[in-house]
Motif scaffolding. Structure first.
Motif, PDB file in Angstrom:
ATOM      1  N   TYR B  63       1.002  -1.232  -0.259  1.00  0.00           N
ATOM      2  CA  TYR B  63      -0.408  -0.060  -0.310  1.00  0.00           C
ATOM      3  C   TYR B  63       0.884   1.723   0.291  1.00  0.00           C
ATOM      4  O   TYR B  63       0.356   3.272  -0.364  1.00  0.00           O
ATOM      5  N   SER B  64       1.552   0.922   0.627  1.00  0.00           N
ATOM      6  CA  SER B  64       2.926   2.734   0.504  1.00  0.00           C
ATOM      7  C   SER B  64       4.139   1.828   0.816  1.00  0.00           C
ATOM      8  O   SER B  64       4.321   0.925   0.909  1.00  0.00           O
ATOM      9  N   SER B  66       6.087   2.657   2.839  1.00  0.00           N
ATOM     10  CA  SER B  66       6.218   2.016   4.710  1.00  0.00           C
ATOM     11  C   SER B  66       5.495   0.989   5.110  1.00  0.00           C
ATOM     12  O   SER B  66       5.029   0.591   5.701  1.00  0.00           O
ATOM     13  N   HIS B  68       4.117  -3.097   6.340  1.00  0.00           N
ATOM     14  CA  HIS B  68       3.480  -3.561   7.707  1.00  0.00           C
ATOM     15  C   HIS B  68       3.878  -4.374   7.139  1.00  0.00           C
ATOM     16  O   HIS B  68       3.616  -5.481   8.083  1.00  0.00           O
ATOM     17  N   GLU B  69       3.197  -5.460   6.196  1.00  0.00           N
ATOM     18  CA  GLU B  69       3.219  -6.797   6.474  1.00  0.00           C
ATOM     19  C   GLU B  69       4.352  -7.274   5.920  1.00  0.00           C
ATOM     20  O   GLU B  69       5.125  -6.913   5.297  1.00  0.00           O
ATOM     21  N   GLU B  72       5.394  -7.256   2.085  1.00  0.00           N
ATOM     22  CA  GLU B  72       5.752  -5.998   1.976  1.00  0.00           C
ATOM     23  C   GLU B  72       7.284  -5.627   1.427  1.00  0.00           C
ATOM     24  O   GLU B  72       7.807  -4.678   0.886  1.00  0.00           O
ATOM     25  N   GLU B 101      -1.422   7.826  -5.035  1.00  0.00           N
ATOM     26  CA  GLU B 101      -1.263   8.212  -2.497  1.00  0.00           C
ATOM     27  C   GLU B 101       0.551   7.324  -3.218  1.00  0.00           C
ATOM     28  O   GLU B 101       1.838   8.216  -2.895  1.00  0.00           O
ATOM     29  N   GLU B 210       9.628  11.521   8.657  1.00  0.00           N
ATOM     30  CA  GLU B 210       7.992  10.177   8.125  1.00  0.00           C
ATOM     31  C   GLU B 210       9.006   9.255   9.374  1.00  0.00           C
ATOM     32  O   GLU B 210       7.714   8.731   9.920  1.00  0.00           O
ATOM     33  N   GLY B 211      10.085   9.413  10.050  1.00  0.00           N
ATOM     34  CA  GLY B 211      10.321   8.681  10.994  1.00  0.00           C
ATOM     35  C   GLY B 211      10.547   7.143  10.638  1.00  0.00           C
ATOM     36  O   GLY B 211      10.355   6.260  11.213  1.00  0.00           O
ATOM     37  N   GLU B 212      10.924   6.914   9.904  1.00  0.00           N
ATOM     38  CA  GLU B 212      10.491   5.356   9.084  1.00  0.00           C
ATOM     39  C   GLU B 212      11.440   4.802   9.065  1.00  0.00           C
ATOM     40  O   GLU B 212      12.786   5.482   9.279  1.00  0.00           O
ATOM     41  N   TYR B 247       4.183  11.797   9.716  1.00  0.00           N
ATOM     42  CA  TYR B 247       4.341  10.856   9.074  1.00  0.00           C
ATOM     43  C   TYR B 247       2.701  11.394   8.872  1.00  0.00           C
ATOM     44  O   TYR B 247       2.610  11.180   7.829  1.00  0.00           O
ATOM     45  N   GLU B 248       1.763  11.639   9.690  1.00  0.00           N
ATOM     46  CA  GLU B 248       0.236  11.617   8.936  1.00  0.00           C
ATOM     47  C   GLU B 248       0.655  12.881   8.359  1.00  0.00           C
ATOM     48  O   GLU B 248       0.048  12.891   7.317  1.00  0.00           O
ATOM     49  N   SER B 251       1.717  12.293   4.871  1.00  0.00           N
ATOM     50  CA  SER B 251       0.051  11.147   3.987  1.00  0.00           C
ATOM     51  C   SER B 251      -0.382  12.166   3.393  1.00  0.00           C
ATOM     52  O   SER B 251      -1.125  11.931   2.829  1.00  0.00           O
ATOM     53  N   VAL B 252      -1.106  12.659   4.495  1.00  0.00           N
ATOM     54  CA  VAL B 252      -1.811  13.625   4.304  1.00  0.00           C
ATOM     55  C   VAL B 252      -1.906  14.549   2.977  1.00  0.00           C
ATOM     56  O   VAL B 252      -3.108  14.303   1.569  1.00  0.00           O
ATOM     57  N   HIS B 255      -2.233  12.409   0.092  1.00  0.00           N
ATOM     58  CA  HIS B 255      -3.431  12.202   0.167  1.00  0.00           C
ATOM     59  C   HIS B 255      -3.972  13.674  -0.502  1.00  0.00           C
ATOM     60  O   HIS B 255      -4.819  13.478  -1.512  1.00  0.00           O
TER      61      HIS B 255
END
Ligand SMILES: Nc1nc2c(ncn2[C@@H]2O[C@H](COP(=O)(O)OP(=O)(O)OP(=O)(O)O)[C@@H](O)[C@H]2O)c(=O)[nH]1
Ligand SMILES: [Mg+2]
Lengths: 107, 644
Positions: B63-64, B66, B68-69, B72, B101, B210-212, B247-248, B251-252, B255
């Protein structure tokens, strides 16, 4: 917490006594009736969950509606009208998404 | 780049059709299905186009950037470690705004890139008109339209790829709002010389804000305190812009940028509720949905049985005749025995496996492509939680009905290792296509369909009980479900056929030869009477515990290779034809044997995939669990039968 949302569930079933979120009041996705449009105000919960939802296209400000609600404490089906996607969310997670009512012209 | 084939990676959000597109270019190699998270590992292929070789890689959806799974993360590894020459960003055009995105995030890498608008047929059906030139201008990269299921647009895509590689143009990263840009620039200016760059300075700076945790974290925890406090300050400033985590904020911004591009490049003329949407509402209904589910699965079972059993009778006849004529003409010589072995091996494969195997593969392929797997996951989530699992495990169980091996591979999409282990321990109890075949061919054919259905239900019930037991064992703290529900799609027959063909090829190339070879070997063993030794060794188990004829012992050895072998070889071991089976063993014995063989150990391929995916310990655990369940269940069947 658990008792809390059970009560909510029960209340919803016996008649339409749902407390509609007021303009300034926030409400979690678990508490809103299906079929009505709301706006995501805030996503609570840890960073992991938060970022996951953002990646899936769920951002504050997006319009969402509950398509339906699974019985037996199952997940809820949330449609994001802004990005036209649907996701199934476990109850614990739906509870962390806060929504507010939308005014007419925002639609 | 001149001597090595250019590496092209397919990147896109889950379920946008990357694998289907890959297959239509490279030939069927990657699994596809209408479920986000089908591909769990990279699939690679060399493609010759216009006298040039390209190395194309299909990756799991993400999805991005960053991740998660677990699957990914594979994508990031490919981007940063393998350094592709070109990124092909596949987009589900019907979900354009959300998909953009990821596109914007990919553009930040400033790698040469081509954007593919796949699923154009669905976008059109939704009333979307996408202005490609406009989009190309906004994104600064070539954009191509495709319909992967029909192979439309693949030539244009290959041309675009060739051209993009030739020009090797790097796109400009999209710009954020001035406030955010300022902070990014500030950070870029103070990035220390030796800072581990990811892709480029700008990308590194954005990810740091983003704190990645790419390569950045190690450095930040390092000695450069001044840099760290500066980074913290910038992060806080970004965060203050919207009163949300940094990060939000970023991301926003993406978006909004995506929404803006979407509005500028796409016109939606109508959006009426189609018949498919109405059907979807019924399937997902919180009450009716469960009823439909029952109807779907019972219907599947009924259909397979209805198709399979007349076909089986018809296909069995000639082989039975050949067997009898061999026995009449050649008596019990070695040659006759070997020939009978050969005939039973070939006939068994043809007449017993094919009539059920193909219809089952067809129906599972159909459910996959329609998009039922995600819906079943959603509907069964609450139930699965009670069993200590997750709705996300449901597709793996359904896949397991086809074959346990890909089902165990698919557990990679589960985030927690605990869930993976529990799911992988349960999957071998699912009757796969081969075992279903046996249940239908033996139990339904000889004892009646209700027995088979009963056995099946018992089987599912057993899995639920085991899940409850495992829940006691492994502490349960599954996170809640987050699963995208893809739109219902009209399945493409081509794609289903490809899946059947793929599995069939495996069967014909791998399993059938083993079946025939094993059958001949068994004939030989019994001719030289070696099987008696094995039977004698296994006798305490086979006759003592299970109450079966001693001569069945040897078939268990074969059953470890493939489950259907033991059942098919049963005839040979007992020295009877298909029709006369019930004259030498009782119904109870038949059921006991089917139950024992079904469970006693995961077949060799299943066990090795568990070993490979989750380690030796889990594989051993699985074998032990299966054996104990098999013993208990067969013993119970014997016990219950003795009461009547
Ligand atoms: N109608 C239509 N369906 C498509 C098209 N391309 C792919 N599909 C279907 O969409 C579903 C998803 O395709 P996949 O190729 O598995 O998607 P993917 O991007 O590889 O998915 P993941 O591996 O899960 O990330 C399948 O059921 C395909 O048959 C298309 O152009 N049109
Ligand atoms: Mg794929």
């Amino acid at each position: 917490m658990l008792r809390d949302h059970k009560a909510m569930f029960g209340r919803k079933r016996n008649g339409q006594k749902i407390v509609k979120p007021t303009l300034e009041g926030l409400c979690s996705l678990l508490e809103v009736p299906a079929g009505q449009i709301f706006k995501i105000a805030e996503i609570r919960g840890g960073q992991g969950l938060h970022r996951r939802l953002l990646a899936l296209g769920f951002h504050p400000g997006d319009l969402v509606t509950l398509d339906n609600e699974a019985i037996m404490n199952g997940p809820v089906l949330v449609r994001n009208l802004t990005s036209d996607t649907r996701i199934g969310l476990g109850r614990g997670i739906a509870q962390k998404i806060m929504v507010e009512t939308v005014t007419g012209d925002e639609r | 780049m001149s001597d090595r084939a250019p590496v092209i990676v397919f990147i896109g959000q889950p379920n946008c059709g990357k694998s289907t597109l890959f297959n239509s270019i490279a030939g069927y190699k990657a699994q596809t299905s209408n479920f986000p998270g089908t591909t769990v590992t990279h699939v690679h292929s060399e493609v010759l186009w216009n006298r040039k070789v390209y190395s194309i890689v299909d990756l799991p959806g993400t999805y991005s950037l960053s991740p998660h799974e677990p699957q990914e993360k594979v994508v990031l590894t490919h981007i940063f470690k393998e350094k592709p020459d070109l990124i092909v960003n596949v987009i589900d055009a019907s979900l354009l705004s959300r998909s953009l995105e990821l596109t914007l995030e990919l553009l930040e890498l400033e790698y040469p890139m081509v954007v593919v608008l796949n699923m154009m047929d669905l976008a059109r059906k939704k009333g979307m008109t996408i202005k490609v030139e406009e989009l190309e201008k906004k994104l600064g990269v070539p954009v191509v339209k495709t319909v992967a299921t029909r192979g439309l647009g693949t030539d244009v895509l290959m041309e675009a790829i060739e051209k993009a590689l030739r020009l090797s143009a790097r796109p400009d990263a999209p710009r954020f709002s001035r406030e955010v840009e300022k902070r990014i620039k500030d950070l870029m200016d103070i990035l220390p010389e030796d800072f581990p760059l990811v892709a480029n300075q700008r990308f590194t700076a954005i990810k740091a804000i983003e704190g990645e945790t790419l390569a950045v974290d190690k450095f930040i925890s390092g000695p450069d305190r001044a840099f760290k406090s500066e980074l913290d300050r910038l992060r806080q400033e970004v965060s203050a812009l919207r009163d949300a985590p940094a990060y939000e904020v970023i991301s926003v911004e993406r978006h909004h940028l995506a929404l803006k591009i979407f509005e500028d490049c796409c016109r939606v003329t109508h959006s009426k509720v189609s018949a498919i949407d109405k059907l979807d509402n019924l399937i997902m209904d919180p009450v009716l949905g469960y009823f439909f589910m029952l109807v779907i699965f019972a219907g599947m079972f009924y259909l397979i049985f209805k198709v399979g059993s007349p076909l089986e009778t018809w296909l069995l006849k000639p082989w039975e005749a050949i067997r009898l004529s061999i026995e009449n003409n050649l008596g019990h010589s070695l040659l006759a025995e070997l020939l009978v072995g050969l005939v039973q091996g070939i006939g068994g494969g043809l007449a017993i496996v094919f009539p059920y195997f193909i219809p089952l593969l067809f129906l599972i392929g159909f459910l996959e492509d329609v998009g039922y797997l995600a819906r079943a996951s959603f509907l069964l989530d609450a139930f699965m939680h009670r069993l200590g699992l997750h709705g996300k495990s449901v597709p793996m169980f359904i896949l397991g009905f086809g074959c346990n091996v890909p089902a165990i591979m698919a557990t990679r999409i589960l985030e927690s290792r605990r869930d993976r282990i529990v799911t992988a321990l349960l999957i071998p109890f699912i009757p796969c296509a081969a075992r279903t075949t046996i249940i239908l061919a033996l139990v339904a054919f000889l004892l009646g369909p209700w027995w088979a259905l009963g056995f099946y239900f018992f089987n599912i019930f057993l899995i639920a009980i085991l899940a409850l037991i495992l829940k006691k064992w492994f502490k349960y703290d599954s996170p809640g479900l987050i699963l995208e529900i893809p739109s219902l799609k009209v399945p493409s027959l081509k794609s289903i056929w490809q899946k059947i063909y793929f599995n069939l090829k495996e069967f014909v190339r791998f399993a059938w030869p083993i079946l025939i070879g094993g059958s001949i070997l068994l004939s030989f063993l019994s001719y030289v009477q070696f099987d008696r030794l094995i039977n004698a060794i296994l006798s305490p188990l086979v006759s003592g515990l299970l109450g079966l004829p001693q001569s069945l012992g040897v078939t268990l050895i074969f059953g470890f290779l493939r489950k259907e072998l033991s059942l098919l070889m049963m005839f040979q071991a007992l020295g009877v034809g298909y029709g006369q089976l019930l004259s030498v063993i009782t119904k109870t014995q038949l059921l006991t044997f089917v139950a024992f063989v079904s469970f006693f150990i995961p077949c060799l391929s299943t066990l090795s995939i568990i070993w490979k995916e989750l380690g030796k310990k889990v594989a051993m655990m699985s074998a032990a669990l299966n054996l104990s369940v098999a013993v208990v269940v067969s013993w119970l069947i014997r016990l219950v039968a003795s009461l009547f």
